[in-house]
Scaffold this motif. Structure first.
Motif, PDB file in Angstrom:
ATOM      1  N   SER C  35       0.824  -1.215   0.000  1.00  0.00           N
ATOM      2  CA  SER C  35       0.000   0.000   0.000  1.00  0.00           C
ATOM      3  C   SER C  35       0.858   1.265   0.000  1.00  0.00           C
ATOM      4  O   SER C  35       0.513   2.252  -0.664  1.00  0.00           O
ATOM      5  CB  SER C  35      -0.979   0.006   1.174  1.00  0.00           C
ATOM      6  N   ASN C  36       2.006   1.244   0.698  1.00  0.00           N
ATOM      7  CA  ASN C  36       2.934   2.379   0.624  1.00  0.00           C
ATOM      8  C   ASN C  36       3.437   2.576  -0.802  1.00  0.00           C
ATOM      9  O   ASN C  36       3.564   3.700  -1.285  1.00  0.00           O
ATOM     10  CB  ASN C  36       4.185   2.142   1.490  1.00  0.00           C
ATOM     11  N   MET C  37       3.751   1.478  -1.458  1.00  0.00           N
ATOM     12  CA  MET C  37       4.287   1.530  -2.814  1.00  0.00           C
ATOM     13  C   MET C  37       3.269   2.178  -3.755  1.00  0.00           C
ATOM     14  O   MET C  37       3.601   3.098  -4.508  1.00  0.00           O
ATOM     15  CB  MET C  37       4.611   0.115  -3.316  1.00  0.00           C
ATOM     16  N   LEU C  38       2.013   1.725  -3.684  1.00  0.00           N
ATOM     17  CA  LEU C  38       1.018   2.243  -4.634  1.00  0.00           C
ATOM     18  C   LEU C  38       0.621   3.680  -4.327  1.00  0.00           C
ATOM     19  O   LEU C  38       0.272   4.451  -5.223  1.00  0.00           O
ATOM     20  CB  LEU C  38      -0.200   1.315  -4.642  1.00  0.00           C
ATOM     21  N   SER C  39       0.733   4.033  -3.056  1.00  0.00           N
ATOM     22  CA  SER C  39       0.452   5.401  -2.674  1.00  0.00           C
ATOM     23  C   SER C  39       1.607   6.315  -3.113  1.00  0.00           C
ATOM     24  O   SER C  39       1.392   7.419  -3.628  1.00  0.00           O
ATOM     25  CB  SER C  39       0.228   5.406  -1.160  1.00  0.00           C
ATOM     26  N   GLN C  40       2.859   5.838  -2.953  1.00  0.00           N
ATOM     27  CA  GLN C  40       4.017   6.622  -3.378  1.00  0.00           C
ATOM     28  C   GLN C  40       3.955   6.951  -4.876  1.00  0.00           C
ATOM     29  O   GLN C  40       4.314   8.061  -5.298  1.00  0.00           O
ATOM     30  CB  GLN C  40       5.314   5.842  -3.104  1.00  0.00           C
ATOM     31  N   LEU C 122       9.431  -1.286  -7.762  1.00  0.00           N
ATOM     32  CA  LEU C 122       8.405  -0.408  -8.325  1.00  0.00           C
ATOM     33  C   LEU C 122       8.308  -0.535  -9.844  1.00  0.00           C
ATOM     34  O   LEU C 122       7.214  -0.510 -10.407  1.00  0.00           O
ATOM     35  CB  LEU C 122       8.677   1.044  -7.924  1.00  0.00           C
ATOM     36  N   PHE C 123       9.429  -0.666 -10.486  1.00  0.00           N
ATOM     37  CA  PHE C 123       9.443  -0.855 -11.949  1.00  0.00           C
ATOM     38  C   PHE C 123       8.669  -2.132 -12.296  1.00  0.00           C
ATOM     39  O   PHE C 123       7.808  -2.139 -13.178  1.00  0.00           O
ATOM     40  CB  PHE C 123      10.886  -0.946 -12.444  1.00  0.00           C
ATOM     41  N   ASN C 124       8.979  -3.214 -11.588  1.00  0.00           N
ATOM     42  CA  ASN C 124       8.316  -4.487 -11.848  1.00  0.00           C
ATOM     43  C   ASN C 124       6.818  -4.396 -11.579  1.00  0.00           C
ATOM     44  O   ASN C 124       5.998  -4.928 -12.328  1.00  0.00           O
ATOM     45  CB  ASN C 124       8.926  -5.586 -10.978  1.00  0.00           C
ATOM     46  N   LEU C 125       6.459  -3.706 -10.498  1.00  0.00           N
ATOM     47  CA  LEU C 125       5.041  -3.559 -10.159  1.00  0.00           C
ATOM     48  C   LEU C 125       4.320  -2.757 -11.245  1.00  0.00           C
ATOM     49  O   LEU C 125       3.169  -3.053 -11.585  1.00  0.00           O
ATOM     50  CB  LEU C 125       4.912  -2.882  -8.793  1.00  0.00           C
ATOM     51  N   GLY C 126       5.000  -1.757 -11.790  1.00  0.00           N
ATOM     52  CA  GLY C 126       4.438  -0.987 -12.899  1.00  0.00           C
ATOM     53  C   GLY C 126       4.210  -1.877 -14.114  1.00  0.00           C
ATOM     54  O   GLY C 126       3.149  -1.832 -14.748  1.00  0.00           O
ATOM     55  N   CYS C 127       5.197  -2.707 -14.428  1.00  0.00           N
ATOM     56  CA  CYS C 127       5.035  -3.660 -15.535  1.00  0.00           C
ATOM     57  C   CYS C 127       3.797  -4.516 -15.297  1.00  0.00           C
ATOM     58  O   CYS C 127       3.004  -4.757 -16.218  1.00  0.00           O
ATOM     59  CB  CYS C 127       6.248  -4.582 -15.637  1.00  0.00           C
TER      60      CYS C 127
ATOM     61  N   HIS D  33      18.696  10.431 -16.569  1.00  0.00           N
ATOM     62  CA  HIS D  33      19.005   9.333 -15.645  1.00  0.00           C
ATOM     63  C   HIS D  33      18.516   7.995 -16.197  1.00  0.00           C
ATOM     64  O   HIS D  33      18.558   6.983 -15.511  1.00  0.00           O
ATOM     65  CB  HIS D  33      18.314   9.575 -14.298  1.00  0.00           C
ATOM     66  N   LEU D  34      18.039   7.984 -17.433  1.00  0.00           N
ATOM     67  CA  LEU D  34      17.377   6.792 -17.941  1.00  0.00           C
ATOM     68  C   LEU D  34      18.237   5.538 -17.896  1.00  0.00           C
ATOM     69  O   LEU D  34      17.773   4.476 -17.484  1.00  0.00           O
ATOM     70  CB  LEU D  34      16.884   7.010 -19.379  1.00  0.00           C
ATOM     71  N   SER D  35      19.484   5.655 -18.295  1.00  0.00           N
ATOM     72  CA  SER D  35      20.307   4.435 -18.300  1.00  0.00           C
ATOM     73  C   SER D  35      20.552   3.926 -16.879  1.00  0.00           C
ATOM     74  O   SER D  35      20.558   2.714 -16.648  1.00  0.00           O
ATOM     75  CB  SER D  35      21.619   4.664 -19.050  1.00  0.00           C
ATOM     76  N   ASN D  36      20.715   4.826 -15.910  1.00  0.00           N
ATOM     77  CA  ASN D  36      20.838   4.393 -14.509  1.00  0.00           C
ATOM     78  C   ASN D  36      19.560   3.684 -14.056  1.00  0.00           C
ATOM     79  O   ASN D  36      19.603   2.683 -13.354  1.00  0.00           O
ATOM     80  CB  ASN D  36      21.015   5.604 -13.577  1.00  0.00           C
ATOM     81  N   MET D  37      18.418   4.230 -14.451  1.00  0.00           N
ATOM     82  CA  MET D  37      17.137   3.671 -14.043  1.00  0.00           C
ATOM     83  C   MET D  37      16.996   2.236 -14.565  1.00  0.00           C
ATOM     84  O   MET D  37      16.656   1.316 -13.820  1.00  0.00           O
ATOM     85  CB  MET D  37      15.994   4.535 -14.588  1.00  0.00           C
ATOM     86  N   LEU D  38      17.283   2.046 -15.863  1.00  0.00           N
ATOM     87  CA  LEU D  38      17.079   0.719 -16.456  1.00  0.00           C
ATOM     88  C   LEU D  38      18.104  -0.293 -15.966  1.00  0.00           C
ATOM     89  O   LEU D  38      17.833  -1.491 -15.882  1.00  0.00           O
ATOM     90  CB  LEU D  38      17.095   0.830 -17.975  1.00  0.00           C
ATOM     91  N   SER D  39      19.259   0.213 -15.606  1.00  0.00           N
ATOM     92  CA  SER D  39      20.289  -0.659 -15.063  1.00  0.00           C
ATOM     93  C   SER D  39      19.922  -1.044 -13.614  1.00  0.00           C
ATOM     94  O   SER D  39      20.053  -2.199 -13.212  1.00  0.00           O
ATOM     95  CB  SER D  39      21.618   0.091 -15.166  1.00  0.00           C
ATOM     96  N   GLN D  40      19.409  -0.093 -12.847  1.00  0.00           N
ATOM     97  CA  GLN D  40      18.991  -0.367 -11.464  1.00  0.00           C
ATOM     98  C   GLN D  40      17.920  -1.460 -11.412  1.00  0.00           C
ATOM     99  O   GLN D  40      17.933  -2.319 -10.532  1.00  0.00           O
ATOM    100  CB  GLN D  40      18.441   0.911 -10.809  1.00  0.00           C
ATOM    101  N   VAL D  41      16.988  -1.441 -12.376  1.00  0.00           N
ATOM    102  CA  VAL D  41      15.863  -2.383 -12.315  1.00  0.00           C
ATOM    103  C   VAL D  41      16.156  -3.662 -13.096  1.00  0.00           C
ATOM    104  O   VAL D  41      15.270  -4.506 -13.250  1.00  0.00           O
ATOM    105  CB  VAL D  41      14.548  -1.745 -12.809  1.00  0.00           C
ATOM    106  N   ARG D  42      17.376  -3.808 -13.562  1.00  0.00           N
ATOM    107  CA  ARG D  42      17.802  -5.041 -14.226  1.00  0.00           C
ATOM    108  C   ARG D  42      16.916  -5.333 -15.450  1.00  0.00           C
ATOM    109  O   ARG D  42      16.485  -6.464 -15.649  1.00  0.00           O
ATOM    110  CB  ARG D  42      17.752  -6.208 -13.236  1.00  0.00           C
ATOM    111  N   GLY D 117      14.322  10.085  -4.914  1.00  0.00           N
ATOM    112  CA  GLY D 117      14.055   8.965  -4.029  1.00  0.00           C
ATOM    113  C   GLY D 117      12.634   8.450  -4.081  1.00  0.00           C
ATOM    114  O   GLY D 117      12.352   7.513  -4.794  1.00  0.00           O
ATOM    115  N   ALA D 118      11.740   9.002  -3.314  1.00  0.00           N
ATOM    116  CA  ALA D 118      10.378   8.468  -3.218  1.00  0.00           C
ATOM    117  C   ALA D 118       9.541   8.913  -4.419  1.00  0.00           C
ATOM    118  O   ALA D 118       8.597   9.689  -4.300  1.00  0.00           O
ATOM    119  CB  ALA D 118       9.733   8.916  -1.908  1.00  0.00           C
ATOM    120  N   SER D 119       9.900   8.368  -5.588  1.00  0.00           N
ATOM    121  CA  SER D 119       9.370   8.848  -6.857  1.00  0.00           C
ATOM    122  C   SER D 119       8.426   7.843  -7.510  1.00  0.00           C
ATOM    123  O   SER D 119       8.460   6.654  -7.209  1.00  0.00           O
ATOM    124  CB  SER D 119      10.556   9.129  -7.796  1.00  0.00           C
ATOM    125  N   ASP D 120       7.606   8.324  -8.429  1.00  0.00           N
ATOM    126  CA  ASP D 120       6.744   7.473  -9.252  1.00  0.00           C
ATOM    127  C   ASP D 120       7.443   7.102 -10.571  1.00  0.00           C
ATOM    128  O   ASP D 120       6.865   6.368 -11.388  1.00  0.00           O
ATOM    129  CB  ASP D 120       5.412   8.173  -9.548  1.00  0.00           C
TER     130      ASP D 120
END
Lengths: 171, 171, 171, 171
Positions: C35-40, C122-127, D33-42, D117-120
């Motif tokens: 719920s924190n994740m979806l709210s964030q 979060l990336f995976n949850l978005g997928c 920051h796109l390449s960092n983002m995609l690398s972070q999420v594997r 940090g606490a981003s969508d």
């Protein structure tokens, strides 16, 4: 004397520098994060850092503590921060307390790795930077926002917090 | 005396406590994050905190500094941390330096909000906690890992860092 | 049908929801962070979430998979996301693939806990949120930005990444 | 066809890629920051990314949208993600919707910078990666966990969320 204004940081490991390995689910050492940490917080104190070892302090042996002691006594700097695991930080502090003279040495670590985000690492490191610049020569531990003399500190394994031996505050 | 062991934290605002408002794209105050910060870092120092105001220090007026001074002089505690914006932190430090006697007061802030993740906030707060417990009664600023006496500090607006007035280090 | 617009989220555990216990140095479950994740992330999809269990998927048994299957088949919603550990996500996907009809079920997890900051959670949850709204009824896994049919996926334990069985991409 | 398996990412700016400048207190662009983002999420999807511009979408002009359109129509890839500011994302989507044929284009952004940090940002990017691989050729926006056709979407400036024009869900 020449080396005095510079703070020397001796990196020895501990949770503060651990990382999570997603393939094994374990906490491991890869490289120290200290320079990233000090750059992130815009630290303007002149310092030199040295990675002595990257060990979990439960795995430290006498020869490891000897090596840290040697680094302390041989350094030109009189202000030294030692990053260290919290499990045997008290043991190392006592070893250094008996062997180091005329220098201000502050041991510091963290309960949560810096790499994990919501960590105590930076706060503790700030406590150490301040302490090493203000305290009289001796050996200290800083954790939980407090400063302890090497001869009057223990880790409360139940709470994970550091306390005086005596119950009487020395700071 | 009774209030001495406890550290009093006076919250006055500044970047350290700002948040990002996604609807306007601006940095705003909502509530202080200080208690979250000290809980995150497992701070074991007895403290009491008080939100005096939440202002950008560029917007502080004489009456704001008077109020902070009054809080300092009237508190039972002799160890006081003041969280404050960095832009006029020097002005407030000078005001307090002239008016507060017999107490150790440390002003601290941050260049990056605590809420933004990669912040200097916790490191600076750690410096302040350590300093307020070790320094002789007087008024100080801590930023960039360093400690400055209220009478010998300025903010270098080009670099965003704090320095002595004289170029001679006092710590 | 009434339940169709709402996405049901079945929480079963896995690294995505783990936390670090500083006293033991281990990763544990405390409560789900969903719920924190979806709210964030300001998720505006109507959903209902249910914590079925909080298990490391290496510890799942037949009865756990039976329970997840039962939750899928009995739910009024036809779009279901299952958060799950990655180690046996393929096993659960196959079990559900054979037993669930007429619903779009997407299993998702993470290699790094959401609580650790630099996470894939979060990336995976978005997928998963996107996939569950666009894909035809069947059972799928989403990891590493890709979508796999339950009958054509395996976890490469060396790299920690998910791949087709056949080497031929199905998406 | 050759370019089809690869996802092309066109970077145009927006809050997703902004950073905080501590010296001025403003949000600025430095680098994507796109390449960092995609690398972070594997992320294991084959992609090529291209920084077309780094603009706040309130400052986009006709020629900027023309340029993005040209990049879309001339690319060999048929699956395109466009990172974009949310303020005029609908305008760009409409412009692309009328001009791009035979390709799946998904526009995505964030309300909170990835750097904060606490981003969508990562959740939204995950939605986009999934959508671009599953949706029929057309132009879409994904925000708030939802997917919108270019011809049926608006940004609700009061709430900062995206909605259909009609009130009727298309997904």
């Amino acid at each position: 004397m020449e080396g005095e204004d510079i703070v020397r940081i001796l990196i020895t490991g501990g949770t503060i520098d651990k990382e999570y390995n997603p393939l094994t689910g374990e906490l491991i050492f890869s490289k120290s994060h200290l320079s990233n940490m000090l750059s992130q917080v815009r630290c303007n104190v002149r310092f030199v850092s040295e990675e002595v070892m990257l060990k979990d302090s439960l795995e430290m042996k006498d020869e490891d503590r000897e090596e840290i002691l040697k680094k302390c006594t041989s350094s030109g700097e009189t202000r030294i921060i030692v990053t260290h695991g919290t499990d045997t930080m008290v043991e190392t502090a006592r070893f250094l307390g008996k062997g180091v003279k005329g220098k201000t040495v502050v041991l510091v670590g963290a309960m949560i790795p810096y790499a994990f985000g919501a960590s105590d690492a930076l706060f503790n490191l700030g406590c150490a930077f301040s302490a090493v610049q203000t305290l009289q020569p001796d050996v200290y531990i800083t954790m939980n926002g407090r400063i302890f003399l090497w001869s009057d500190v223990k880790k409360n394994r139940g709470s994970g917090e550091f306390e005086e031996l005596t119950g009487q505050k020395t700071s």
